[in-house]
Write an enzyme that holds these catalytic residues in place. Structure first.
Site, PDB file in Angstrom:
ATOM      1  N   HIS A 236       9.654 -11.107 -33.657  1.00 41.96           N
ATOM      2  CA  HIS A 236       9.254 -10.453 -32.788  1.00 41.96           C
ATOM      3  C   HIS A 236       8.213  -9.789 -34.173  1.00 41.96           C
ATOM      4  O   HIS A 236       9.080  -9.247 -35.201  1.00 41.96           O
ATOM      5  CB  HIS A 236      10.287  -9.582 -31.971  1.00 41.96           C
ATOM      6  CG  HIS A 236       9.619  -9.033 -32.035  1.00 41.96           C
ATOM      7  ND1 HIS A 236       7.743  -8.811 -31.364  1.00 41.96           N
ATOM      8  CD2 HIS A 236       9.835  -7.320 -31.216  1.00 41.96           C
ATOM      9  CE1 HIS A 236       7.938  -7.708 -30.644  1.00 41.96           C
ATOM     10  NE2 HIS A 236       8.991  -6.915 -30.308  1.00 41.96           N
TER      11      HIS A 236
ATOM     12  N   HIS B  92       4.488 -22.050 -29.474  1.00 46.48           N
ATOM     13  CA  HIS B  92       5.690 -22.899 -30.603  1.00 46.48           C
ATOM     14  C   HIS B  92       6.673 -23.155 -30.526  1.00 46.48           C
ATOM     15  O   HIS B  92       7.879 -23.518 -30.687  1.00 46.48           O
ATOM     16  CB  HIS B  92       5.785 -21.888 -31.274  1.00 46.48           C
ATOM     17  CG  HIS B  92       4.427 -21.813 -32.543  1.00 46.48           C
ATOM     18  ND1 HIS B  92       4.657 -21.310 -33.416  1.00 46.48           N
ATOM     19  CD2 HIS B  92       3.436 -20.062 -31.989  1.00 46.48           C
ATOM     20  CE1 HIS B  92       3.577 -20.891 -33.860  1.00 46.48           C
ATOM     21  NE2 HIS B  92       2.414 -20.423 -32.954  1.00 46.48           N
TER      22      HIS B  92
ATOM     23  N   ASN C 272       1.678 -17.825 -39.982  1.00 43.46           N
ATOM     24  CA  ASN C 272       1.189 -19.523 -39.374  1.00 43.46           C
ATOM     25  C   ASN C 272       1.209 -19.933 -40.788  1.00 43.46           C
ATOM     26  O   ASN C 272       0.591 -19.489 -41.878  1.00 43.46           O
ATOM     27  CB  ASN C 272       0.524 -19.285 -38.484  1.00 43.46           C
ATOM     28  CG  ASN C 272       0.376 -19.390 -37.040  1.00 43.46           C
ATOM     29  OD1 ASN C 272       1.802 -20.171 -36.567  1.00 43.46           O
ATOM     30  ND2 ASN C 272      -1.033 -18.909 -36.136  1.00 43.46           N
TER      31      ASN C 272
HETATM   32  C1  HEM Z   1      -2.097 -12.064 -29.269  1.00 43.23           C
HETATM   33  C2  HEM Z   1      -1.741 -12.755 -29.474  1.00 43.23           C
HETATM   34  C3  HEM Z   1      -0.484 -13.918 -29.753  1.00 43.23           C
HETATM   35  C4  HEM Z   1       0.058 -14.160 -29.058  1.00 43.23           C
HETATM   36  C5  HEM Z   1       0.348 -13.448 -27.296  1.00 43.23           C
HETATM   37  C6  HEM Z   1       1.997 -14.613 -28.882  1.00 43.23           C
HETATM   38  C7  HEM Z   1       2.595 -14.787 -28.471  1.00 43.23           C
HETATM   39  C8  HEM Z   1       3.990 -15.833 -28.772  1.00 43.23           C
HETATM   40  C9  HEM Z   1       4.703 -15.821 -27.756  1.00 43.23           C
HETATM   41  C10 HEM Z   1       5.166 -15.867 -26.542  1.00 43.23           C
HETATM   42  C11 HEM Z   1       5.609 -17.056 -28.684  1.00 43.23           C
HETATM   43  C12 HEM Z   1       7.046 -17.958 -28.227  1.00 43.23           C
HETATM   44  C13 HEM Z   1       7.833 -16.863 -29.085  1.00 43.23           C
HETATM   45  C14 HEM Z   1       9.393 -16.375 -28.140  1.00 43.23           C
HETATM   46  O1  HEM Z   1       9.737 -17.653 -27.582  1.00 43.23           O
HETATM   47  O2  HEM Z   1      10.317 -16.885 -28.831  1.00 43.23           O
HETATM   48  C15 HEM Z   1       5.568 -17.365 -30.470  1.00 43.23           C
HETATM   49  C16 HEM Z   1       5.529 -17.805 -30.883  1.00 43.23           C
HETATM   50  C17 HEM Z   1       4.768 -17.751 -32.068  1.00 43.23           C
HETATM   51  N1  HEM Z   1       4.170 -17.128 -32.506  1.00 43.23           N
HETATM   52 FE1  HEM Z   1       2.406 -15.500 -31.781  1.00 43.23          FE
HETATM   53  N2  HEM Z   1       1.511 -15.545 -30.311  1.00 43.23           N
HETATM   54  C18 HEM Z   1       0.738 -14.152 -30.370  1.00 43.23           C
HETATM   55  C19 HEM Z   1      -1.006 -14.606 -32.457  1.00 43.23           C
HETATM   56  C20 HEM Z   1       0.285 -14.984 -32.774  1.00 43.23           C
HETATM   57  C21 HEM Z   1      -0.345 -15.545 -34.124  1.00 43.23           C
HETATM   58  C22 HEM Z   1      -1.417 -14.902 -34.721  1.00 43.23           C
HETATM   59  C23 HEM Z   1       0.790 -15.645 -35.001  1.00 43.23           C
HETATM   60  C24 HEM Z   1       0.431 -16.326 -36.505  1.00 43.23           C
HETATM   61  C25 HEM Z   1       0.596 -15.151 -37.528  1.00 43.23           C
HETATM   62  C26 HEM Z   1       1.227 -16.358 -34.252  1.00 43.23           C
HETATM   63  C27 HEM Z   1       2.973 -16.821 -34.322  1.00 43.23           C
HETATM   64  C28 HEM Z   1       4.035 -17.104 -34.027  1.00 43.23           C
HETATM   65  C29 HEM Z   1       5.297 -18.196 -34.538  1.00 43.23           C
HETATM   66  C30 HEM Z   1       5.419 -18.348 -36.098  1.00 43.23           C
HETATM   67  C31 HEM Z   1       5.828 -18.155 -33.329  1.00 43.23           C
HETATM   68  C32 HEM Z   1       6.950 -18.815 -33.327  1.00 43.23           C
HETATM   69  C33 HEM Z   1       7.911 -17.979 -33.843  1.00 43.23           C
HETATM   70  C34 HEM Z   1       9.898 -18.917 -33.672  1.00 43.23           C
HETATM   71  O3  HEM Z   1       9.805 -19.945 -34.360  1.00 43.23           O
HETATM   72  O4  HEM Z   1      10.100 -18.995 -32.968  1.00 43.23           O
HETATM   73  N3  HEM Z   1       1.321 -15.708 -33.306  1.00 43.23           N
HETATM   74  N4  HEM Z   1       4.049 -16.481 -30.025  1.00 43.23           N
END
Ligand code: HEM
Length: 741
Positions: free
Chosen positions: A366, A102, A175
């Site tokens: 988070h 992202h 999402n």
């Molecule tokens: C085990 C599954 C997942 C892991 C380990 C994971 C991990 C991460 C990580 C490490 C980031 C970067 C965060 C940052 O640097 O601030 C991120 C961002 C993000 N994740 Fe996940 N994610 C997972 C699944 C999902 C799912 C299922 C969704 C939706 C429901 C999702 C939505 C997002 C969104 C929207 C961001 C961006 C947040 C922003 O705009 O800063 N992720 N995710």
């Protein structure tokens, strides 16, 4: 620049915690849409250099910002030059790591307001009072591409909302698709490694059309439902303002009496659901890679504030096992036909950021940021996310104090015994930094439940510690089939095309074949059509697909996917075209290109412009050159774009006004005709008035063509013309034009 808010809070006597004071202050939300508490909180950190002297970071005014200090005017630069060294050092350290996923995103401020109290279901303070406006910060993103990649990649869109509630920050990190590729968080690094550019040559950027992604997917049948979504038009939205959002996991609502229910979250856009065509997406990526970012920014600047309704699907605890799928499985939806979505409040985005880095880049969402009244479930994907976000942000934002960064800090006071670390801003007063203590009268105090103290839901757990997946997670195909069969004909065609494109870019034939085997278990027609495009046959004998994510010494037969018997009825709520949840056909904020040159007919331009503006759309002129254009009656008009700066893919519809000289000038070069042909190919509404109809004919789009989206009025009635044009644009696209091979 004023001091950060926390410092003054720390010095404020009134701010001490007290066991008798409820931290939730009664807030009359009136007017907060304009006077947002979080924006007030950010204000002391905003720097504005208008009318100010240039200074160093130490506040010393700079006299010469053009030349470094040298030994003689041609001599070497001196190390003594503290002004140069400070400037250069800061520049050298400007970059921080981008998000591991992202990375590409854009964000805005706004507020959320509940329609009526949800006290029956949750004690969350921000969901009680319809007069309360809770400030929010929302970041949209793509997943795979790096920070500078295109907005129009075929990808999932992140939809992350930070609510600055009176009980602390609540993050709904969702999402634009309601399911996910994998069921267990431990597969996330594998999924992302497979999707990101391949490690040996760092190709391709921001796309999944390559071997490693499909190699992984072809071995992970649990991803098949999400693959249907990712290959659908949901992955190429027309605008971030025109897409749904989903919390994905099942969460819990808990009311003041401690009663818990399961809840799924939805965001429903008031502008409806709309997509672009894949060919268009690829062209936009070249013409304007910031297309979505710009669209959101401009809409907010123009006062066209994007809005979504928050929807909830609520399931009683006793019904947990009454579905043919597991509520804890993030590869499943609860079809809206089984549990309707109740719309409980509205989100409005009404202010752009002051500074992209300070706000959009430094914001840290988070899933673990929750407030009393909301809790987690044991969804194994969610459980892993609860670890991952804080962990990654410690690295990305350089240490444990990123909660103090203005965009991340809550609007509620922060008091605890956490101390020190890189870049600590808060000056914690006093001798004690431990609990219990007597030297400070026990402060800061724990909060009782009636003081908004967070209490985890006391779920009963009696289980063996095992590395296993529940057999209730093994049906990987029923909902993939449900999704595919719920699509309109045009959208099914788009899924076929997307798969032909993506698998066509895969260089390893066995991966393509394995994918055809999986697709055949979603829908045989789908598999056959994809196979035709790839010049392959669907394997005759379908191997029983097996999840490769099984223990080394397990019996693979136990892990084979199965269908839970019943075929689910198609769900119209899953399609974008004619989705019954979005009956309103509006052309609000749509961009309409007027193709004009000198000699245009003023009435033909102005009448149409007024009609479109009345309907909320935006009319923009595209001409052979920039500058002032003169009409047949000497009235003038500014060209908003020339053919080299404005392409048809950047607009929703096209209009060719009357005016002989104008149309002749447009006919002199190929650009106007190409513009129209491309708009037609992308199924857009096109209208022409008077002599303008000639241009349509030149483009091979004659009046004789039976096409609801081609509206020509050779002889005048501009009023009927504009009415029909608006009806055509409101249909969004005329998919019947598409030819499917
Ligand atoms: C085990 C599954 C997942 C892991 C380990 C994971 C991990 C991460 C990580 C490490 C980031 C970067 C965060 C940052 O640097 O601030 C991120 C961002 C993000 N994740 Fe996940 N994610 C997972 C699944 C999902 C799912 C299922 C969704 C939706 C429901 C999702 C939505 C997002 C969104 C929207 C961001 C961006 C947040 C922003 O705009 O800063 N992720 N995710």
């Amino acid at each position: 620049m004023s001091q950060p808010r926390n410092k003054s809070k720390a010095n404020s006597k009134n701010n001490k915690s007290s066991p008798t004071e409820n931290p939730v202050k009664p807030t009359n939300g009136a007017g907060l849409g304009a006077n947002n508490q979080k924006l007030d909180d950010l204000a002391p950190n905003v720097e504005d250099s208008a009318g100010e002297f240039l200074s160093t970071n130490q506040g010393i005014r700079v006299n010469d910002n053009q030349n470094s200090l040298k030994a003689g005017d041609r001599g070497p630069t001196l190390i003594e030059d503290f002004i140069f060294r400070e400037k250069m050092t800061h520049f050298d350290h400007e970059r921080i790591p981008e998000r591991v996923v992202h990375a590409r995103g854009t964000a805005a401020h706004g507020y959320f307001q509940v329609y009526e109290s949800m006290a029956e279901y949750t004690r969350a303070h921000f969901l009680q009072d319809p007069s309360l406006q809770t400030p929010v910060f929302v970041r949209f993103s793509t997943v795979v591409g790096s920070r500078g990649s295109t907005d129009l990649a075929r990808d999932v869109r992140g939809f992350a909302v930070k609510f600055y509630t009176q009980e602390g920050n609540y993050d709904l990190v969702g999402n634009n698709m309601p399911v996910f590729f994998i069921q267990d968080a431990t597969k996330f690094p594998d999924l992302i490694h497979a999707a990101k550019p391949e490690p040996h040559n760092e190709m391709p950027q921001a796309g999944t059309a390559h071997d490693t992604f499909w190699d992984f997917i072809s071995l992970m049948p649990e991803s098949m439902h999400m693959i249907m979504w990712a290959m659908s038009d949901r992955a190429i939205p027309r605008s971030l303002r025109m897409m749904e959002g989903f919390g994905v996991h099942t969460f819990r609502f808990i009311n003041a009496r401690g009663k818990a229910r399961f809840v799924k979250f939805h965001w429903k856009p008031l502008l409806g659901l709309h997509q672009v065509v894949w060919d268009e997406a690829q062209k936009i990526s070249g013409k304007d890679p910031d297309f979505h970012r710009r669209d959101l920014w401009e809409a907010i600047e123009d006062g066209d504030f994007p809005e979504w309704e928050l929807g909830v699907q609520i399931v009683e605890e006793k019904d947990e096992h009454s579905f043919p799928f597991d509520l804890l499985d993030a590869t499943k939806i609860i079809p809206e036909e089984l549990v309707p979505v109740r719309r409980i409040g509205r989100l409005t985005l009404n202010r752009n950021v002051e500074n992209f880095f300070a706000e959009t880049e430094q914001v840290a969402f988070h899933t673990g940021n929750i407030v009393p009244g909301i809790d987690f479930t044991n969804d194994p994907l969610l459980q892993g996310r609860l670890f991952s976000y804080l962990d990654t942000q410690l690295l990305r934002l350089g240490g444990p104090n990123f909660h103090e960064i203005p965009i991340n800090r809550p609007v509620t006071p922060v008091h605890n015994n956490q101390r020190d670390g890189f870049m600590r801003q808060t000056i914690n007063r006093g001798q004690t930094s431990y609990d219990p203590n007597s030297l400070r009268g026990g402060c800061p105090f724990q909060a009782g439940m009636d003081m908004s103290g967070f209490v985890s839901y006391a779920e009963k757990i009696d289980a063996q510690k095992v590395r296993q997946r529940s057999a209730s997670f093994f049906d990987h195909f029923s909902q993939a089939t449900l999704f595919y069969r719920s699509q309109s004909q045009a959208e099914q065609n788009h899924i076929v095309r997307a798969l032909r494109f993506e698998l066509g870019k895969v260089g390893t034939p066995p991966i393509r074949e394995r994918m055809l085997g999986l697709l055949a278990q979603v829908d045989t027609d789908l598999a056959n059509r994809v196979a035709t495009g790839l010049g392959l046959n669907v394997p005759k004998k379908l191997e029983k697909p097996m999840n490769m994510s099984v223990p080394a010494d397990a019996d693979p037969r136990k892990f084979q996917p199965k269908r839970n018997g019943e075929e689910l009825e198609p769900s119209p709520a899953l399609r974008m075209v004619d989705n019954p949840n979005f009956p309103l056909k509006s052309i609000k904020t749509r961009k309409i290109a007027f193709l004009v040159a000198d000699g245009f007919n003023e009435a033909s331009v102005m009448d149409m412009k007024m009609a479109l503006m009345k309907a909320g759309a935006k009319a923009m002129t595209v001409a052979p050159r920039l500058g002032v254009l003169t009409g047949a009656g000497d009235e003038t008009l500014n060209a908003d774009f020339s053919f080299s700066t404005g392409a048809s893919v950047l607009f929703d519809a096209v209009y060719v006004p009357d005016g002989q000289a104008s149309v002749s000038a447009l006919q002199a070069g190929p650009e106007a005709v190409d513009f129209l042909r491309e708009a037609y190919q992308h199924c857009k509404t096109i209208a022409a008035h008077g002599v303008g109809v000639q241009l349509l004919e030149n483009a091979g789009l004659g009046e004789s063509m039976a096409d609801a989206g081609l509206i020509a009025a050779r002889d005048g009635d501009a009023r009927t013309l504009s009415e029909n044009f608006i009806i055509g644009i409101a249909r969004h696209r005329h998919w019947e034009r598409e030819v499917m091979l």
